[in-house]
Design a protein around this motif. Structure first.
Motif, short mmCIF file in Angstrom:
data_model
loop_
_atom_site.label_atom_id
_atom_site.label_comp_id
_atom_site.label_asym_id
_atom_site.label_seq_id
_atom_site.Cartn_x
_atom_site.Cartn_y
_atom_site.Cartn_z
N SER A 49 0.79 -1.24 0.00
CA SER A 49 0.00 0.00 0.00
C SER A 49 0.82 1.28 0.00
N THR A 50 2.14 1.20 0.22
CA THR A 50 2.95 2.42 0.21
C THR A 50 4.30 2.14 -0.46
N ASP A 51 4.92 3.20 -0.94
CA ASP A 51 6.25 3.06 -1.54
C ASP A 51 7.28 2.64 -0.50
N GLU A 52 7.10 3.10 0.74
CA GLU A 52 8.04 2.72 1.81
C GLU A 52 7.99 1.22 2.05
N LYS A 53 6.79 0.66 2.07
CA LYS A 53 6.66 -0.78 2.25
C LYS A 53 7.25 -1.54 1.07
N LEU A 54 7.04 -1.02 -0.12
CA LEU A 54 7.57 -1.69 -1.31
C LEU A 54 9.09 -1.64 -1.35
N ALA A 55 9.70 -0.61 -0.79
CA ALA A 55 11.16 -0.55 -0.72
C ALA A 55 11.69 -1.70 0.13
N LYS A 85 11.45 -4.84 -1.96
CA LYS A 85 12.54 -4.87 -2.94
C LYS A 85 13.83 -5.34 -2.28
N CYS A 91 7.46 -4.29 -8.18
CA CYS A 91 6.65 -3.78 -7.08
C CYS A 91 5.44 -3.03 -7.63
N ASN A 112 2.23 -0.60 -6.22
CA ASN A 112 1.57 0.15 -5.15
C ASN A 112 0.08 0.18 -5.47
N ASN A 157 -2.20 3.54 -5.44
CA ASN A 157 -2.25 4.56 -6.49
C ASN A 157 -2.08 3.98 -7.90
N GLU A 158 -2.10 2.65 -8.02
CA GLU A 158 -2.05 2.02 -9.34
C GLU A 158 -3.27 1.12 -9.52
#
Length: 326
Positions: free
Chosen positions: A172-178, A181, A188, A190, A193-194
């Protein structure tokens, strides 16, 4: 000794901490001084009487732990006082001491720390059973992981990569996806927003993933299932979203796809030798550096309610740990 007690069904703030007599093992049992206890989403459900397993009140929540054997009961020969062990129990881990059946313990590898040992049983056990046993994921196949930054999600990513699969992480967030990764995810998404279906289509060249790992449920289940590949396997792991989704069953027909339930606790009880073999493989992968639990927080016993609230609010990545001696 101190223990967290659930005396009435409710949210984490209804839990209390009390001083109790030291625990003595009965025949075939072991008393463990708890050094670390893993916090898992079922712990949030069990205190609300919303989980498959329903203990009698009052009880101490917490199902996985690491610690040092304090005492052994009559007939116990597989361990002795002073041994460092890992244990998985139905409940009782959020305490300074716990009594468990002797067959429920496993020796800790010498190089392993207590926090890591308390973080590997349920999340990695669940994901190993789901990905390798239930879905039969193979090297070269593609797996989509929903809720990928949570404990079971990160474990699924690492296990998929350990066997040579391609892994798409959705969170749900770019921080979580980092974090996903960093734990090996190849792609990844998100989904805040996608468009999930379009992103899956793009990531798989329109073919769809071979396996979808879903510990979340809720609104993302149907679009994910509509995106699955031919002969795909959809793993129903849990409902962290709080909503049990409904699916049009014609989708399974159109894709030749399978819906596969995952209940690791029951698997471990019914097929203990297979579960033990899985845990041995996981510990070997840990030794080789192929997997590494991500521990994002440590809480004192007095802060157990806060740990559960943070988990329920999806503020947690990977695992959080209760340290009863703090």
């Amino acid at each position: 000794m101190k223990a967290v007690l659930c005396k009435t069904w409710g949210l984490p703030d209804t839990l209390v901490i009390e001083e109790l007599p030291d625990l003595l093992p009965g025949p075939g049992q072991v008393t463990i001084d708890v050094k670390a206890a893993g916090v898992n989403f079922p712990d949030v459900l069990i205190i609300q009487n919303k989980y498959q397993f329903k203990p009698e009140l009052p009880f101490t929540p917490g199902s996985e732990l690491s610690g040092v054997v304090r005492a052994v009961g009559a007939g116990v020969s597989n361990t002795k006082p002073g041994d460092r062990v890992i244990a998985f129990v139905g409940h009782g881990a959020f305490a300074q001491q716990v009594v468990v059946p002797a067959q429920a313990i496993m020796p800790m590898p010498a190089e392993m720390d207590f926090d890591t040992a308390a973080a590997i049983t349920l999340t990695y056990g669940t994901s190993h059973h789901a990905v390798l046993d239930r879905a039969q994921l193979k090297a070269g196949e593609t797996m989509l992981v929903l809720g990928a930054a949570g404990g079971v999600g990160l474990a699924a990513i690492e296990i998929g990569k350990a066997i040579g699969a391609r892994v798409i992480a959705a969170a749900s967030t770019d921080e979580k996806l980092a974090i996903c990764k960093a734990h090996g995810a190849d792609v990844c998404i998100n989904y805040s927003n996608e468009d999930l279906r379009e992103a899956i289509k793009l990531a798989t060249d329109g073919k769809g993933p071979d396996v979808i790992y879903d510990p979340v449920g809720g609104i993302y289940t149907e679009p994910a299932f509509r995106s699955i590949g031919w002969r795909g396997r959809y793993l129903v792991v849990g409902f962290a979203n709080g909503e049990i989704p409904k699916l049009p069953l014609n989708l399974t027909l159109l894709k030749g796809a399978s819906l596969i339930g995952v209940f690791w606790g029951e698997f471990a009880k019914r097929e203990p030798l297979k579960n033990l073999a899985a845990m041995r493989e996981l510990l070997e992968w840990l030794r080789q550096g192929k997997i590494k639990p991500h521990i994002s927080g440590r809480y004192a016993l007095a802060d157990t309610a806060q740990a559960l609230n943070d988990l329920a609010a999806r503020k947690v990545t990977g695992k959080v740990i209760i340290q009863p001696e703090l």
